[in-house]
Every structure is written in C-alpha cells, then in structure tokens.
Write an enzyme that holds these catalytic residues in place. Structure first.
Site, PDB file in Angstrom:
ATOM      1  CG  HIS A 108      -2.063  -1.000   1.068  1.00  0.00           C
ATOM      2  ND1 HIS A 108      -2.863  -1.391   2.123  1.00  0.00           N
ATOM      3  CD2 HIS A 108      -2.513  -1.713  -0.006  1.00  0.00           C
ATOM      4  CE1 HIS A 108      -3.754  -2.290   1.702  1.00  0.00           C
ATOM      5  NE2 HIS A 108      -3.546  -2.518   0.415  1.00  0.00           N
ATOM      6  CB  CYS A 116       5.731  13.028 -10.296  1.00  0.00           C
ATOM      7  SG  CYS A 116       5.068  13.954 -11.698  1.00  0.00           S
ATOM      8  CB  CYS A 135       7.764  16.136  -9.337  1.00  0.00           C
ATOM      9  SG  CYS A 135       7.268  16.948 -10.872  1.00  0.00           S
ATOM     10  CB  SER A 177      -9.402  -5.808  10.323  1.00  0.00           C
ATOM     11  OG  SER A 177      -9.223  -5.000   9.174  1.00  0.00           O
TER      12      SER A 177
HETATM   13  C1  BJW Z   1      -3.449  -6.121  16.960  1.00  0.00           C
HETATM   14  C2  BJW Z   1      -2.909  -5.261  17.843  1.00  0.00           C
HETATM   15  C3  BJW Z   1      -1.773  -5.797  18.517  1.00  0.00           C
HETATM   16  C4  BJW Z   1      -4.542  -4.168  17.013  1.00  0.00           C
HETATM   17  N1  BJW Z   1      -1.372  -7.069  18.224  1.00  0.00           N
HETATM   18  N2  BJW Z   1      -3.147  -7.332  16.627  1.00  0.00           N
HETATM   19  C5  BJW Z   1     -15.808  -6.014  -2.753  1.00  0.00           C
HETATM   20  C6  BJW Z   1     -15.154  -7.212  -2.717  1.00  0.00           C
HETATM   21  C7  BJW Z   1     -13.788  -7.289  -2.891  1.00  0.00           C
HETATM   22  C8  BJW Z   1     -13.045  -6.157  -3.087  1.00  0.00           C
HETATM   23  C9  BJW Z   1     -13.683  -4.953  -3.112  1.00  0.00           C
HETATM   24  C10 BJW Z   1     -15.052  -4.880  -2.968  1.00  0.00           C
HETATM   25  N3  BJW Z   1     -15.409  -3.585  -3.052  1.00  0.00           N
HETATM   26  C11 BJW Z   1     -14.298  -2.835  -3.241  1.00  0.00           C
HETATM   27  C12 BJW Z   1     -13.232  -3.660  -3.281  1.00  0.00           C
HETATM   28  C13 BJW Z   1     -11.795  -3.293  -3.437  1.00  0.00           C
HETATM   29  C14 BJW Z   1     -11.262  -2.509  -2.269  1.00  0.00           C
HETATM   30  C15 BJW Z   1     -11.682  -3.136  -0.945  1.00  0.00           C
HETATM   31  O1  BJW Z   1     -11.088  -4.045  -0.438  1.00  0.00           O
HETATM   32  N4  BJW Z   1     -12.724  -2.609  -0.315  1.00  0.00           N
HETATM   33  C16 BJW Z   1     -13.195  -3.204   0.944  1.00  0.00           C
HETATM   34  C17 BJW Z   1     -13.527  -2.089   1.912  1.00  0.00           C
HETATM   35  C18 BJW Z   1     -14.324  -4.146   0.617  1.00  0.00           C
HETATM   36  N5  BJW Z   1      -9.826  -2.583  -2.388  1.00  0.00           N
HETATM   37  C19 BJW Z   1      -9.128  -1.736  -3.154  1.00  0.00           C
HETATM   38  O2  BJW Z   1      -9.667  -0.813  -3.745  1.00  0.00           O
HETATM   39  C20 BJW Z   1      -7.655  -2.015  -3.296  1.00  0.00           C
HETATM   40  N6  BJW Z   1      -7.307  -2.048  -4.665  1.00  0.00           N
HETATM   41  C21 BJW Z   1      -7.781  -2.984  -5.495  1.00  0.00           C
HETATM   42  O3  BJW Z   1      -8.554  -3.847  -5.133  1.00  0.00           O
HETATM   43  O4  BJW Z   1      -7.266  -2.876  -6.750  1.00  0.00           O
HETATM   44  C22 BJW Z   1      -7.773  -3.716  -7.755  1.00  0.00           C
HETATM   45  C23 BJW Z   1      -8.486  -2.874  -8.768  1.00  0.00           C
HETATM   46  C24 BJW Z   1      -8.227  -1.545  -8.881  1.00  0.00           C
HETATM   47  C25 BJW Z   1      -8.883  -0.789  -9.820  1.00  0.00           C
HETATM   48  C26 BJW Z   1      -9.818  -1.396 -10.638  1.00  0.00           C
HETATM   49  C27 BJW Z   1     -10.074  -2.749 -10.507  1.00  0.00           C
HETATM   50  C28 BJW Z   1      -9.392  -3.492  -9.570  1.00  0.00           C
HETATM   51  C29 BJW Z   1      -6.837  -0.903  -2.658  1.00  0.00           C
HETATM   52  C30 BJW Z   1      -6.966  -0.892  -1.162  1.00  0.00           C
HETATM   53  C31 BJW Z   1      -6.191   0.292  -0.585  1.00  0.00           C
HETATM   54  C32 BJW Z   1      -6.266   0.351   0.927  1.00  0.00           C
HETATM   55  N7  BJW Z   1      -5.660   1.540   1.360  1.00  0.00           N
HETATM   56  C33 BJW Z   1      -5.531   1.802   2.800  1.00  0.00           C
HETATM   57  C34 BJW Z   1      -4.929   3.196   2.987  1.00  0.00           C
HETATM   58  C35 BJW Z   1      -3.426   3.153   2.602  1.00  0.00           C
HETATM   59  C36 BJW Z   1      -2.700   4.374   2.961  1.00  0.00           C
HETATM   60  C37 BJW Z   1      -2.775   4.745   4.418  1.00  0.00           C
HETATM   61  O5  BJW Z   1      -2.200   4.069   5.294  1.00  0.00           O
HETATM   62  O6  BJW Z   1      -3.423   5.772   4.694  1.00  0.00           O
HETATM   63  O7  BJW Z   1      -4.728   0.812   3.410  1.00  0.00           O
HETATM   64  S1  BJW Z   1      -7.098   1.631   3.668  1.00  0.00           S
HETATM   65  C38 BJW Z   1      -6.398   0.940   5.128  1.00  0.00           C
HETATM   66  O8  BJW Z   1      -6.878  -0.408   5.344  1.00  0.00           O
HETATM   67  C39 BJW Z   1      -4.885   0.822   4.841  1.00  0.00           C
HETATM   68  C40 BJW Z   1      -4.568  -0.518   5.459  1.00  0.00           C
HETATM   69  O9  BJW Z   1      -3.374  -1.021   4.901  1.00  0.00           O
HETATM   70  C41 BJW Z   1      -5.793  -1.328   5.138  1.00  0.00           C
HETATM   71  C42 BJW Z   1      -5.958  -2.545   6.017  1.00  0.00           C
HETATM   72  O10 BJW Z   1      -6.107  -2.179   7.364  1.00  0.00           O
HETATM   73  P1  BJW Z   1      -5.473  -3.105   8.509  1.00  0.00           P
HETATM   74  O11 BJW Z   1      -3.999  -3.030   8.462  1.00  0.00           O
HETATM   75  O12 BJW Z   1      -6.075  -4.438   8.471  1.00  0.00           O
HETATM   76  O13 BJW Z   1      -5.910  -2.272   9.827  1.00  0.00           O
HETATM   77  P2  BJW Z   1      -7.255  -2.414  10.702  1.00  0.00           P
HETATM   78  O14 BJW Z   1      -7.333  -1.211  11.543  1.00  0.00           O
HETATM   79  O15 BJW Z   1      -8.422  -2.725   9.848  1.00  0.00           O
HETATM   80  O16 BJW Z   1      -7.007  -3.714  11.602  1.00  0.00           O
HETATM   81  C43 BJW Z   1      -6.011  -3.743  12.607  1.00  0.00           C
HETATM   82  C44 BJW Z   1      -6.037  -5.133  13.216  1.00  0.00           C
HETATM   83  O17 BJW Z   1      -4.975  -5.229  14.153  1.00  0.00           O
HETATM   84  C45 BJW Z   1      -7.328  -5.447  13.989  1.00  0.00           C
HETATM   85  O18 BJW Z   1      -7.790  -6.727  13.570  1.00  0.00           O
HETATM   86  C46 BJW Z   1      -6.889  -5.474  15.450  1.00  0.00           C
HETATM   87  O19 BJW Z   1      -7.601  -6.431  16.223  1.00  0.00           O
HETATM   88  C47 BJW Z   1      -5.439  -5.852  15.332  1.00  0.00           C
HETATM   89  N8  BJW Z   1      -4.560  -5.367  16.405  1.00  0.00           N
HETATM   90  N9  BJW Z   1      -3.534  -4.081  17.897  1.00  0.00           N
HETATM   91  C48 BJW Z   1      -2.070  -7.798  17.299  1.00  0.00           C
HETATM   92  N10 BJW Z   1      -1.082  -5.099  19.422  1.00  0.00           N
END
Ligand code: BJW
Length: 237
Positions: A108, A116, A135, A177
């Site tokens: 990500h 750019c 840039c 998550s």
């Molecule tokens: C602990 C702890 C401790 C706490 N010890 N544990 C329907 C079906 C399938 C896919 C899609 C759909 N509708 C839309 C989509 C696609 C979409 C998507 O997935 N949407 C969903 C919401 C359904 N995905 C995309 O768009 C992705 N691209 C894509 O699919 O491209 C293909 C494509 C593109 C164009 C055309 C056609 C196809 C891109 C996704 C980009 C995500 N970006 C972000 C922001 C990045 C920049 C930033 O940091 O600001 O990424 S969103 C955010 O969520 C960030 C994270 O990397 C990501 C995941 O979050 P994460 O890391 O899981 O955090 P949390 O907070 O959710 O969970 C933390 C966990 O830790 C919890 O479980 C806690 O319990 C645990 N925890 N402390 C152990 N100490």
C-alpha cells in the site's frame, strides 16, 4: 519443517509502537471519512485535507516512533531462516526497516515517499506535502502526492506476492482485520497452495475460519514466540 513462508502484516503490528490502527474505536477512520482521505477522488477534491492527514502521520514518524519486538522478530526470521521469507506489509510506516528488515514489500506504499502524479516517478519525502513540495521530473513541477495506494488503485507487487503464495508452505497474517482486498484474500490463496495458515491478532477477525491456527494476543508478545518456534524447526500447532 517449513521452506517457504509468506508473512502479511497490518496496522496492528505497529500499534504497540504507538501508531493508530484504522478500524479501532479510536482509530484513523473514526476521525476521518475514508472517501475523503483514502480515495483518489477525495485527494483531487481537497488535496490540502489529504496532505494534512499524511503530513501528521509523516511528522509522527520523524519524531522517532520505534520498531517493537514483533518487527524485530520478523527481521530475525528473515535473517536466520534457512528457506525463503517474503514479508508483505499493508502498512505505510517504516517500522519493519527500523526493526532490521532488509526486504519489505509495501503493497500500500510508503509514507516516507511522494510521487509525481504525472510521471509516476517516486521521490523521498524530505519535507511535508504541500504547494511548495514539487517534483523535479517535469518541466513545470507537479505537486507531489502521497506514495500510497487508495481505494480503487492497484496495490504494488501483486505478481510477486501471488507467486510466493502459490509456492508457500506457511502463511502468517499479523495484526490485520482482513477487511481490505486483495490482502484479505491472501489466506485463500495460501490455503489453495496447501500451506499452513496462522492468524496472530488481538481478536478473531472476519477471516478467522479460513486459518488453520490462531494466536490471540499482542503481536509484540506472540510474534517473537512464533519466530522462535519456526527457527527451532517446530511445526505450528
Ligand atoms: C493487533 C494489535 C496488537 C490491534 N497485536 N493485533 C468487494 C469485494 C472485494 C473487493 C472490493 C469490494 N469492493 C471494493 C473492493 C476493493 C477494495 C476493498 O477491499 N474494499 C473493501 C472495503 C471491501 N480494495 C481496493 O480498492 C484495493 N485495490 C484494489 O482492489 O485494486 C484492484 C483494482 C483496482 C482498480 C480497478 C479494478 C481493480 C486498494 C486498497 C487500498 C487500501 N488503502 C488503505 C490506505 C493506505 C494508505 C494509508 O495508510 O493511509 O490501506 S485503507 C487501510 O486499510 C490501509 C490498510 O493497509 C488497510 C488494512 O487495514 P489493517 O492493516 O487491516 O488495519 P485495521 O485497523 O483494519 O485492523 C487492525 C487489526 O490489528 C485489527 O484486527 C486489530 O484487532 C489488530 N490489532 N492491535 C495484534 N497489538
């Protein structure tokens, strides 16, 4: 004994270093609307708002956030494991590198870089995003955008990751998550490859039933234990 490991990390691995996760009650998405700060449309609608969101997180990194025991243990695994380890992170922080990892696939993007929007050239971020951070690749400098992957954009390194998942015999998801694709689907790929799959998380996630094994608790405690077990050649159970 395992030979090829794929590790996926999420925001939870950096929580014990003091970085907010996204979906916790006090998480980043409680304070910001996803469509405003994590989509290309939101950025072009209001670049200043999005720049502020990333500048605050960038400044937090500059102020010396430290890697924790989980990041350091994964670096040790990469250095000492006899086979292959691919470390894929959804996190844009640089704590895996700070913990000693030499090779990290940031699917990500990275907070310490800007891009750019015209040429897609990537630059190290030496000052906050803004109208004067341009840039140097274009005749008329373009305002750098965060080098991150927003919803609707294609994550980085997917070919390499899917290739490794197809060959792996162990897949571990740590502190994620499992709600955001394509990362949420990696466990399915690993299962299809016949790998053992392990989830390490504070709480069961939406993907719980897809994993063979679970360790419930803090990554900073559990990851070092699991790494020791793997390095000792013990299969997980
Ligand atoms: C602990 C702890 C401790 C706490 N010890 N544990 C329907 C079906 C399938 C896919 C899609 C759909 N509708 C839309 C989509 C696609 C979409 C998507 O997935 N949407 C969903 C919401 C359904 N995905 C995309 O768009 C992705 N691209 C894509 O699919 O491209 C293909 C494509 C593109 C164009 C055309 C056609 C196809 C891109 C996704 C980009 C995500 N970006 C972000 C922001 C990045 C920049 C930033 O940091 O600001 O990424 S969103 C955010 O969520 C960030 C994270 O990397 C990501 C995941 O979050 P994460 O890391 O899981 O955090 P949390 O907070 O959710 O969970 C933390 C966990 O830790 C919890 O479980 C806690 O319990 C645990 N925890 N402390 C152990 N100490």
């Amino acid at each position: 004994m395992y030979q090829r490991i794929v590790i996926l990390t999420g925001a939870g691995i950096s929580a014990e270093s003091g970085l907010k996760t996204f979906r916790a009650e006090d998480g980043l998405w409680e304070q910001h609307r996803i469509e405003d700060v994590a989509t290309p449309e939101g950025y072009w609608r209001n670049p200043e708002l999005v720049q502020r969101f990333y500048n605050e997180r960038w400044q937090q990194l500059q102020q010396g956030v430290e890697a924790n025991a989980a990041h350091r243990a994964l670096a040790r695994l990469q250095q000492q494991f006899h086979g292959e380890v691919l470390l894929v992170t959804q996190n844009i922080d640089n704590l895996h590198q700070a913990g000693g990892s030499q090779s990290v696939l940031h699917m990500h993007g990275e907070l310490v870089k800007g891009r750019c929007p015209k040429s897609q050239q990537v630059f190290p971020l030496t000052q906050p995003f803004g109208a004067d951070n341009l840039c140097t690749c274009c005749a008329i400098g373009q305002m750098l955008r965060p080098h991150v992957v927003w919803f609707g954009e294609m994550p980085f390194g997917l070919d390499r990751t899917y290739d490794a998942l197809a060959k792996c015999d162990l897949f571990i998801a740590i502190g994620t998550s499992g709600t955001v694709y394509p990362a949420a689907g990696f466990v399915e790929q690993a299962n299809q490859a016949g790998a053992d799959t392990l989830e390490i998380n504070l709480a069961p996630t939406e993907r719980y039933s897809q994993f063979d094994f679970h360790r419930k608790g803090k990554a900073g405690t559990l990851v070092p234990e699991v790494v020791e077990q793997i390095l000792a050649g013990q299969l997980l159970s």
